[in-house]
Design a protein around this motif. Sequence first.
Motif, short mmCIF file in Angstrom:
data_model
loop_
_atom_site.label_atom_id
_atom_site.label_comp_id
_atom_site.label_asym_id
_atom_site.label_seq_id
_atom_site.Cartn_x
_atom_site.Cartn_y
_atom_site.Cartn_z
N SER A 270 -19.10 -53.20 24.03
CA SER A 270 -19.80 -53.29 22.74
C SER A 270 -19.87 -51.94 22.01
N ASN A 271 -19.58 -50.86 22.72
CA ASN A 271 -19.56 -49.53 22.10
C ASN A 271 -18.28 -49.27 21.31
N ASP B 181 -17.17 -63.30 36.68
CA ASP B 181 -17.96 -62.14 36.28
C ASP B 181 -17.38 -60.86 36.90
N ASP C 89 -15.56 -57.63 34.85
CA ASP C 89 -15.92 -56.23 35.07
C ASP C 89 -14.72 -55.43 35.54
N CYS D 85 -12.36 -54.79 32.50
CA CYS D 85 -12.96 -53.80 31.59
C CYS D 85 -12.98 -52.41 32.22
N ILE E 197 -23.27 -47.67 33.80
CA ILE E 197 -22.90 -48.72 32.84
C ILE E 197 -22.40 -49.98 33.54
N ASP E 198 -22.50 -51.09 32.85
CA ASP E 198 -21.81 -52.32 33.22
C ASP E 198 -20.56 -52.32 32.35
N CYS E 199 -19.40 -52.30 32.98
CA CYS E 199 -18.16 -52.09 32.23
C CYS E 199 -17.93 -53.13 31.14
N SER E 200 -18.22 -54.40 31.44
CA SER E 200 -18.00 -55.42 30.42
C SER E 200 -19.01 -55.28 29.27
N ASP E 201 -20.25 -54.90 29.57
CA ASP E 201 -21.23 -54.68 28.51
C ASP E 201 -20.87 -53.46 27.66
N SER E 202 -20.23 -52.46 28.26
CA SER E 202 -19.91 -51.23 27.54
C SER E 202 -18.84 -51.42 26.47
N LYS F 20 -18.48 -67.46 30.79
CA LYS F 20 -18.86 -67.36 32.20
C LYS F 20 -18.29 -68.48 33.06
#
Length: 116
Positions: A91-92, A19, A23, A26, A84-89, A101
């Motif tokens: 999605s933009n 995890d 991050d 990303c 922001i969470d870099c890995s979640d971002s 995982k």
Amino acid sequence: MTKTGKLSEKDMPQTMYLDIFQDYVCSCAIRIARDMFAILPFKSVVVNAMDEQLNTATGKIEAAVILSVKFDKDVLNTLHFEAIDCSDSMSNFVHNMDFKKTKGFKPVEKLEVNIQ
């Protein structure tokens, strides 16, 4: 520290390591995109992150693309980077990333650059 004051050591769980690694990759891609936009007059930038991985078909360590993302300058500039969470971002943006995982990154295809 234990109750008696001794230093206790434990190995980091694999899922936590992976995890953090996701991050990190990303966040590096975001940093590269921000730097490119700061010095060049582009509206979009494609960043490809590579890692050395075992190719199970050949048994050899080979370079593989693990993240390919096309950053749009206008969208990137709307993000609140401190929150922001870099890995979640990711999605933009249009991106290719195959991350599990428990296994980590798998190789992905590079995004194509369309010059217009």
